[in-house]
Enzyme design. Structure first.
Site, mmCIF file in Angstrom:
data_model
loop_
_atom_site.group_PDB
_atom_site.id
_atom_site.type_symbol
_atom_site.label_atom_id
_atom_site.label_comp_id
_atom_site.label_asym_id
_atom_site.label_seq_id
_atom_site.Cartn_x
_atom_site.Cartn_y
_atom_site.Cartn_z
ATOM 1 N N CYS A 12 0.871 -1.178 0.000
ATOM 2 C CA CYS A 12 0.000 0.000 0.000
ATOM 3 C C CYS A 12 0.911 1.232 0.000
ATOM 4 C CB CYS A 12 -0.863 -0.009 1.254
ATOM 5 S SG CYS A 12 0.146 0.051 2.749
ATOM 6 N N HIS A 74 3.665 1.700 11.720
ATOM 7 C CA HIS A 74 2.539 1.502 12.639
ATOM 8 C C HIS A 74 2.378 2.651 13.628
ATOM 9 C CE1 HIS A 74 4.066 -2.546 11.460
ATOM 10 N NE2 HIS A 74 2.811 -2.650 11.102
ATOM 11 N N GLU A 126 0.410 -0.932 16.330
ATOM 12 C CA GLU A 126 -0.399 0.249 15.990
ATOM 13 C C GLU A 126 -1.344 0.602 17.137
ATOM 14 O OE1 GLU A 126 -2.578 0.235 12.193
ATOM 15 O OE2 GLU A 126 -4.087 1.468 13.175
ATOM 16 N N SER A 223 1.281 -10.184 10.377
ATOM 17 C CA SER A 223 0.678 -9.097 9.598
ATOM 18 C C SER A 223 -0.837 -9.115 9.787
ATOM 19 C CB SER A 223 1.033 -9.271 8.117
ATOM 20 O OG SER A 223 0.147 -8.520 7.322
ATOM 21 N N ASN A 225 -3.271 -7.178 8.510
ATOM 22 C CA ASN A 225 -4.143 -7.099 7.329
ATOM 23 C C ASN A 225 -4.106 -8.379 6.519
ATOM 24 O OD1 ASN A 225 -2.682 -6.425 4.523
ATOM 25 N ND2 ASN A 225 -1.420 -5.657 6.193
ATOM 26 N N SER A 267 1.957 -5.386 3.154
ATOM 27 C CA SER A 267 3.402 -5.246 3.394
ATOM 28 C C SER A 267 4.211 -6.281 2.612
ATOM 29 C CB SER A 267 3.677 -5.389 4.902
ATOM 30 O OG SER A 267 3.016 -6.531 5.413
#
Ligand code: SF4
Length: 306
Positions: A12, A74, A126, A223, A225, A267
């Protein structure tokens, strides 16, 4: 056999920016270069940067006074920023601008004296960073419906919510509905804080689920996501698995499958997905690859001057 590549997948804009910051800093100042937490959650990216002189740490006491330190995509809490200032570290902030947006919401709600419910995974970097922007006495981290039921907030209090950027859209929608049922005056961001990249990647897996017998998600175990993408496929009743790279893919999982969907977390470098495609094509000659137009190709987050 046919492979369908997810419409949106891989880096992203926030991840590309964070990695670019590390690479440009390395180029300009060389090593040693410290990064607080993994710059992004991908084993291959972290291994490659380590080999080039980057030192990843979860503890600022490991970083010598005056050293150069990058904060990961993050984000970090204000307490970490303060600690770095006290050690006179030369800091560069690679926090994704969409995470910074959540930090700003956290500050606003906290300054207004609201109780703030942070929807996210406890222990994720995060969430730890964002939590630091809310007054501790008004902070409630919530992971699931049971957490909402056990929230202890007096009825007269005003409540706001914010979210981690990489949650499941469907689950988050349900949790916000539950929160609103408990706290009818609930305030928050217009929709939620889930970022465009998370949303697009989950939508693309939904698209794959309508076309495929199995979905392979390339992503590292830590990860967030990437894990949500695997869950998205499973929720739609398509067997879905997550692998860090081609080495982890078991070809026996593909036996008797015709249409294979492949996606990857935000990522994940493209060469890892290419490695998976190569492995499948070697094992099943004649396998074709179908791609779709990617709506994200022009999204770029500019990096700061290094
Ligand atoms: S997944 Fe979203 S919030 Fe995280 S770095 Fe990418 S764009 Fe930013």
């Amino acid at each position: 056999m046919q492979i369908f590549l997810a419409r949106t997948q891989g880096f992203c804009a926030g991840v590309a920016r964070a990695i670019d910051i590390v690479e440009q800093t390395l180029k300009r100042y060389g090593s040693p270069l410290y990064v607080y937490h993994e710059i992004v959650h991908n084993t291959a990216v972290v291994k490659d940067l380590k080999a080039r002189g980057v030192i990843f740490t979860n503890n600022l006491s490991d970083v010598p006074a005056g050293a150069r330190l990058i904060f990961s995509a993050h984000g970090v809490s204000p307490a970490i920023t303060r600690q770095a200032q006290e050690k006179k570290l030369l800091t560069i902030d690679a926090t994704c601008p969409l995470v910074t947006k959540v930090h700003n919401e956290a500050v606003r709600f906290s300054n207004e004296g609201l109780d703030v419910v942070l929807l996210g995974h406890k222990g994720h970097e995060e969430v730890e960073g964002t939590a630091g922007y809310v007054a501790a006495k008004n902070l409630h981290i919530v992971q699931n419906a049971a957490d909402i039921e056990s929230l202890v907030i007096p009825a007269h209090r005003k409540v706001a919510f914010i979210t981690q950027t990489t949650l499941s859209l469907d689950e988050t929608r349900e949790l916000v509905l539950k929160l609103r049922a408990r706290f009818p005056r609930l305030t928050g961001p217009a929709k939620d804080d889930i970022c465009y990249a998370t949303q697009n990647r989950q939508d693309s897996v939904k698209e794959l689920a309508g076309l495929c017998d199995i979905i392979i998600i390339c992503g590292s175990p830590n990860s967030s996501n990437s894990n949500r993408l695997r869950e998205q496929g499973q929720r739609l009743k398509v067997p879905s698995l997550i692998v860090d790279s081609a080495d982890e893919l078991l070809l026996t999982d593909l036996e008797n499958k015709q249409n294979i969907g492949i996606s990857s977390g935000a990522s994940v470098p493209r060469h890892l997905v290419d490695g998976i495609i190569f492995k499948i094509q070697q094992a099943f000659p004649g396998t074709t690859v179908q791609t779709f137009d990617n709506p994200e190709k022009d999204i770029i987050f500019p990096r700061p001057e290094i």
